[in-house]
Design an enzyme around this catalytic site. Structure first.
Site, PDB file in Angstrom:
ATOM      1  N   ASP A  12       0.920  -1.153   0.118  1.00  0.00           N
ATOM      2  CA  ASP A  12      -0.052  -0.087  -0.070  1.00  0.00           C
ATOM      3  C   ASP A  12       0.878   1.169  -0.170  1.00  0.00           C
ATOM      4  OD1 ASP A  12      -2.336   1.555   0.425  1.00  0.00           O
ATOM      5  OD2 ASP A  12      -1.620   1.848   2.447  1.00  0.00           O
ATOM      6  N   ASP A  14      -0.257   5.231   0.880  1.00  0.00           N
ATOM      7  CA  ASP A  14      -0.325   6.121   1.905  1.00  0.00           C
ATOM      8  C   ASP A  14      -0.369   5.472   3.430  1.00  0.00           C
ATOM      9  OD1 ASP A  14      -0.494   8.390   0.636  1.00  0.00           O
ATOM     10  OD2 ASP A  14      -2.641   7.961  -0.171  1.00  0.00           O
TER      11      ASP A  14
END
Length: 211
Positions: A12, A14
């Site tokens: 991922d 953020d």
């Protein structure tokens, strides 16, 4: 922790690979004020899902045209807010370990391509494979992004390690059939305090000491 089965790492962006929490929160706070939505409610659900899904939850009475416009406004607030976007703690160590181990890796994010490239660029990270919300028909918690990333790397999802810091993300990784490493105290197959810890785990599993 035995990670000898791992043939690729899917990250991922953020809050996981890039420390953009402050920028994300600023954007949502401004958006909440503009749309008359309680900021506390927004901050509780803003993390992990695509903006349009979050906006749809926050504006249940709005039609799809209004939802799309509100989601676009939210993204626009974030595009140029990069002053404090940096690599997440342990990210340089993890990426160095992936390079040393010759492990393929990809970034799978709920951001659009413009925002993803801006934030990764601000953090000095250039992923070999990047999948954004524009590459899928459904965002996290749907597993589509992680399944597609695995396919692009030529690795079965069950041989991938997904690294996430949100509930929608860990749900997506689990639904894809991957092993899930989780941050922020979330439940997962491999709970992590930071990414440098994962660098050590992968190195010990895939390049064990001899002698």
């Amino acid at each position: 922790m035995d990670l000898t089965h791992v043939e690729a790492v899917l990250l991922d962006m953020d809050g996981t690979l890039v420390d953009s929490d402050a920028a994300v929160e600023r954007g949502w706070r401004v958006w909440a004020a503009e749309y008359g939505v309680d900021a506390g409610t927004v901050l509780e659900i803003m993390h992990g899902s695509p903006s349009i899904l979050t906006v749809r939850r926050l504006l249940p009475g709005a039609d799809e045209t209004a939802v799309a416009a509100a989601a676009a406004r939210q993204l626009a607030l974030q595009y140029d807010d990069l002053s404090d976007v940096v690599p997440a703690p342990g990210a340089p160590e993890l990426l160095a370990a992936l390079d040393d181990l010759a492990l393929p890796w990809a970034v799978v994010t709920s951001a659009d391509a413009r925002l993803a490239k801006a934030r990764l660029g601000a953090a000095g990270i250039d992923p070999p494979v990047l999948l954004t919300i524009e590459d899928v028909t459904a965002g996290k918690p749907d597993p589509e992004g992680y399944v597609l990333a695995a396919a692009r790397l030529g690795v079965h999802p069950g041989r991938c390690l997904v690294v996430e810091d949100s509930t929608p993300g860990t749900t997506a990784g689990q639904a894809a059939g991957a092993t899930v490493a989780s941050l922020r105290g979330l439940p997962g197959d491999v709970p992590l305090a930071h990414l440098a810890e994962l660098a050590g785990l992968l190195t010990r599993s895939l390049r064990p000491a001899t002698g």
